[in-house]
Design a protein around this motif. Structure first.
Motif, mmCIF file in Angstrom:
data_model
loop_
_atom_site.group_PDB
_atom_site.id
_atom_site.type_symbol
_atom_site.label_atom_id
_atom_site.label_comp_id
_atom_site.label_asym_id
_atom_site.label_seq_id
_atom_site.Cartn_x
_atom_site.Cartn_y
_atom_site.Cartn_z
ATOM 1 N N LEU A 12 4.768 -125.829 50.789
ATOM 2 C CA LEU A 12 3.153 -125.666 50.893
ATOM 3 C C LEU A 12 2.636 -126.850 49.927
ATOM 4 O O LEU A 12 1.676 -127.386 49.838
ATOM 5 C CB LEU A 12 2.775 -124.369 50.428
ATOM 6 N N GLY A 16 0.219 -129.575 50.813
ATOM 7 C CA GLY A 16 -1.246 -129.402 50.472
ATOM 8 C C GLY A 16 -1.970 -130.483 49.888
ATOM 9 O O GLY A 16 -3.001 -130.583 49.767
ATOM 10 N N ASP A 17 -1.220 -131.786 49.861
ATOM 11 C CA ASP A 17 -1.807 -133.001 49.491
ATOM 12 C C ASP A 17 -2.072 -133.872 50.770
ATOM 13 O O ASP A 17 -1.275 -134.039 51.637
ATOM 14 C CB ASP A 17 -1.056 -133.884 48.622
ATOM 15 N N PRO A 18 -3.348 -134.371 51.100
ATOM 16 C CA PRO A 18 -3.773 -134.924 52.074
ATOM 17 C C PRO A 18 -3.137 -136.242 52.404
ATOM 18 O O PRO A 18 -2.962 -136.619 53.439
ATOM 19 C CB PRO A 18 -5.508 -135.019 52.165
ATOM 20 N N ARG A 21 0.299 -135.775 53.752
ATOM 21 C CA ARG A 21 0.170 -135.319 55.063
ATOM 22 C C ARG A 21 0.076 -136.631 55.943
ATOM 23 O O ARG A 21 0.525 -136.665 57.084
ATOM 24 C CB ARG A 21 -0.736 -134.032 55.348
ATOM 25 N N ARG A 84 13.841 -125.131 59.211
ATOM 26 C CA ARG A 84 13.609 -124.269 58.129
ATOM 27 C C ARG A 84 12.238 -123.560 58.157
ATOM 28 O O ARG A 84 12.072 -122.342 57.686
ATOM 29 C CB ARG A 84 14.116 -125.259 56.916
ATOM 30 N N PHE A 85 11.300 -124.275 58.605
ATOM 31 C CA PHE A 85 9.761 -123.905 58.637
ATOM 32 C C PHE A 85 9.191 -124.120 59.759
ATOM 33 O O PHE A 85 8.180 -124.970 59.938
ATOM 34 C CB PHE A 85 9.031 -124.784 57.336
ATOM 35 N N PRO A 86 9.473 -123.099 60.733
ATOM 36 C CA PRO A 86 9.244 -123.291 62.144
ATOM 37 C C PRO A 86 7.447 -123.584 62.382
ATOM 38 O O PRO A 86 6.777 -122.485 61.858
ATOM 39 C CB PRO A 86 9.620 -122.216 62.852
ATOM 40 N N GLY A 87 7.198 -124.403 62.827
ATOM 41 C CA GLY A 87 5.393 -124.658 63.066
ATOM 42 C C GLY A 87 4.839 -125.497 62.193
ATOM 43 O O GLY A 87 3.761 -126.078 62.303
ATOM 44 N N LEU A 88 5.500 -125.605 60.961
ATOM 45 C CA LEU A 88 4.669 -126.199 59.718
ATOM 46 C C LEU A 88 4.329 -127.609 59.922
ATOM 47 O O LEU A 88 3.249 -128.083 60.009
ATOM 48 C CB LEU A 88 5.269 -125.767 58.475
ATOM 49 N N LEU A 91 1.863 -128.238 62.425
ATOM 50 C CA LEU A 91 0.289 -128.298 62.174
ATOM 51 C C LEU A 91 -0.040 -129.382 61.531
ATOM 52 O O LEU A 91 -1.284 -129.955 61.478
ATOM 53 C CB LEU A 91 0.230 -126.940 61.090
ATOM 54 N N VAL A 92 0.724 -130.101 60.776
ATOM 55 C CA VAL A 92 0.410 -131.371 59.938
ATOM 56 C C VAL A 92 0.142 -132.573 61.036
ATOM 57 O O VAL A 92 -0.710 -133.130 60.861
ATOM 58 C CB VAL A 92 1.409 -131.780 58.997
ATOM 59 N N GLU A 95 -3.120 -132.227 62.855
ATOM 60 C CA GLU A 95 -4.228 -131.971 62.030
ATOM 61 C C GLU A 95 -5.427 -132.950 62.477
ATOM 62 O O GLU A 95 -6.459 -132.463 62.725
ATOM 63 C CB GLU A 95 -3.936 -132.415 60.543
ATOM 64 N N GLN A 98 -7.194 -131.949 65.742
ATOM 65 C CA GLN A 98 -7.922 -130.713 65.329
ATOM 66 C C GLN A 98 -9.306 -131.159 64.946
ATOM 67 O O GLN A 98 -9.956 -130.350 64.772
ATOM 68 C CB GLN A 98 -7.179 -129.868 64.458
ATOM 69 N N ASP A 100 -9.688 -132.106 61.813
ATOM 70 C CA ASP A 100 -9.727 -131.812 60.472
ATOM 71 C C ASP A 100 -9.722 -133.041 59.634
ATOM 72 O O ASP A 100 -9.934 -134.193 60.134
ATOM 73 C CB ASP A 100 -8.219 -131.235 59.785
#
Lengths: 106, 106
Positions: A12, A16-18, A21, A84-88, A91-92, A95, A98, A100
């Motif tokens: 996270l 968390g840094d744009p 991402r 390890r992080f399904p879906g994460l 989302l990126v 982005e 969406q 964002d």
């Protein structure tokens, strides 16, 4: 670093840094090992900051790197990170679509 | 705030804090509207900080609140948040099971 060993906190923090991402999204748009770190100079951060961002992404297992002559090439570890992080990661990658705001805020 | 209007940046910022993730996990373990804000005083943060954490979670659409007498009751907006950020809440709820470290660091 394999994503298997990475904590959710670290993942996270990394995502968390744009700018990080954005690096991830740009790498997702090209084949593995075709994009060198030097090709990200269009991003609105200092070279040393950019280098730090790559280190963070490597440390959470999102990025694999190898040197080829003077170039440092990158591969996004999509499958490993997704396990390890399904879906994460999705989302990126979604982005922009969406609507964002991913302008740098930091 | 509905999660629909929330940016990925805001969601990652909100869930980037281990105390907020712990609040989310505790609320996920009880039925809706049964847990009041006042029942989180065991968390190792000041009361004003705790209040801020609830505000942040509400602002990203993870939390719905209603007052019942002197108590402020909470509901986790699981379905709504999952629709907006598929997979993200599951990562938070699974964090303990994965052996992650969720001790407060901030």
């Amino acid at each position: 670093m394999s994503p298997i060993e990475v904590s959710l906190q670290a993942a996270l923090d990394a995502l968390g840094d744009p700018i990080r991402r954005r690096i991830v999204r740009e790498l997702a748009g090209v084949p593995d090992w075709t994009r060198a770190c030097g090709t990200f100079s269009h991003l609105p951060v200092a070279k040393s900051t950019l280098s730090h961002h790559f280190t963070v992404l490597r440390n959470v297992g999102l990025l694999e790197q190898r040197d080829e002559g003077a170039r440092r090439l990158n591969r996004l570890r999509r499958e490993e990170f997704e396990r390890r992080f399904p879906g994460l990661l999705a989302l990126v990658l979604d982005e922009d679509r969406q609507g964002d705001d991913d302008r740098p805020e930091r």
